[in-house]
Design an enzyme around this catalytic site. Structure first.
Site, mmCIF file in Angstrom:
data_model
loop_
_atom_site.group_PDB
_atom_site.id
_atom_site.type_symbol
_atom_site.label_atom_id
_atom_site.label_comp_id
_atom_site.label_asym_id
_atom_site.label_seq_id
_atom_site.Cartn_x
_atom_site.Cartn_y
_atom_site.Cartn_z
ATOM 1 C CE1 TYR A 116 -3.332 2.807 0.497
ATOM 2 C CE2 TYR A 116 -2.797 2.848 2.831
ATOM 3 C CZ TYR A 116 -3.480 3.375 1.751
ATOM 4 O OH TYR A 116 -4.303 4.468 1.912
ATOM 5 C CG ASP A 156 -4.101 1.918 -3.355
ATOM 6 O OD1 ASP A 156 -3.638 2.520 -4.354
ATOM 7 O OD2 ASP A 156 -4.858 2.463 -2.522
ATOM 8 C CG HIS A 274 -9.415 0.945 -3.967
ATOM 9 N ND1 HIS A 274 -8.274 1.215 -4.694
ATOM 10 C CD2 HIS A 274 -9.429 1.860 -2.955
ATOM 11 C CE1 HIS A 274 -7.631 2.229 -4.150
ATOM 12 N NE2 HIS A 274 -8.315 2.641 -3.102
#
EC number: 3.1.11.2
Length: 283
Positions: A116, A156, A274
């Site tokens: 992330y 991500d 998302h």
């Protein structure tokens, strides 16, 4: 395993796993047939996740130092044989942002990373942390490729690499997530290994030879997007960003047989801002 020697690997920023489960993530997880699921922005403690997961899943979780922030996890149908959470220099706080695990699949070792990347904010310490993180990834990716023929960095990554990756790219050139300097890191990640690559910002550096599975699969088209702002009509109008990636070593990328973004059928059916990126690897 999904079927035969096909491994289904999904990645999803859940935007808080407890909220995601309340809205239907558990049903998606049990019905999707994934063997490994990389999760970002967990924002919970390990015992919270254990209470949510159905039997049959193995859990690895790296929480952020700041409670209620970040957090990455890996859910898997088989136990990992090893895992690591350190990335880069001491001044980089990568806790809750980088989790590597090694899995044995049909006698081969596969490394999967749930990551992330910081969202960043121009001219603030948040952006400084993002530069540190991207620099640390630039160091780690070649090491990982040298250690393991089959490796995957997924999650991500909070950068739209190219104009195709953001619907409203012109309005975001000076904002974190689409800064030329950020995108230049991705130019190098995906550039031919060992060749000098000129980034979109004019900087030059060696290509690392990794493969953007999503772009290779979709081709030269807009998106397909994986994140939409909660504001306005972004989801309904598909005004999105493609910031969730499967970044694979060339040998692993060659095995891809399917790629999907699980975009919800409607705004009120979403359990995260998302969408999951689900890829089948025929190992």
């Amino acid at each position: 395993m999904s079927s035969g020697s096909t491994l289904r690997i999904a990645s999803i920023n859940v935007n808080g796993i407890r909220a995601a489960y309340r809205k239907g993530m558990g049903e998606w997880l049990e019905g999707r047939g994934a063997d490994i699921v990389a999760v970002q922005e967990v924002r919970a403690q390990t015992e919270d996740i254990e209470k949510l997961l159905a039997p049959g899943w193995h859990l690895l979780h790296d929480a952020a130092n700041a409670k209620g922030r970040a957090g990455v996890a890996l859910f898997s149908r088989m136990p990992a044989v090893a895992h690591r959470t350190a990335l880069g220099p001491e001044e980089l706080d990568s806790s809750g942002r980088w989790l590597e695990a090694d899995f044995e699949v049909d006698g081969k070792l596969l490394t999967v990373v749930s990551t992330y990347v910081n969202s960043g904010e121009v001219d603030t310490p948040k952006q400084d942390q993002k530069w540190l993180f991207l620099e640390a990834m630039t160091e780690r990716l070649p090491q990982l490729a040298a250690e393991r023929e089959l490796a995957l960095v997924t999650g991500d990554l909070n950068v739209g690499h190219r104009e195709l990756d953001i619907k409203n790219w012109k309005g975001n050139v000076k904002r974190a997530g689409f800064l030329p300097r950020e995108r230049a890191y991705f130019d190098r990640f995906f550039g031919p290994q060992g060749e000098e690559v000129t980034g979109v910002d004019g900087t030059v550096g060696p290509g690392l030879g990794w493969v953007d599975v999503g772009r290779r699969w979709a081709g030269e088209v807009d998106g397909p997007y994986s994140w939409w702002s909660q504001r306005g009509q972004a989801f309904d109008n598909d005004t999105g960003w493609r910031i969730d990636y499967h970044v694979a070593t060339p040998a692993l990328a060659e095995t891809v047989t399917g790629y999907a973004i699980d975009r919800a059928p409607a705004y009120d059916k979403r359990w995260s801002d998302h969408a999951a990126v689900v890829v089948d690897y025929a190992l």
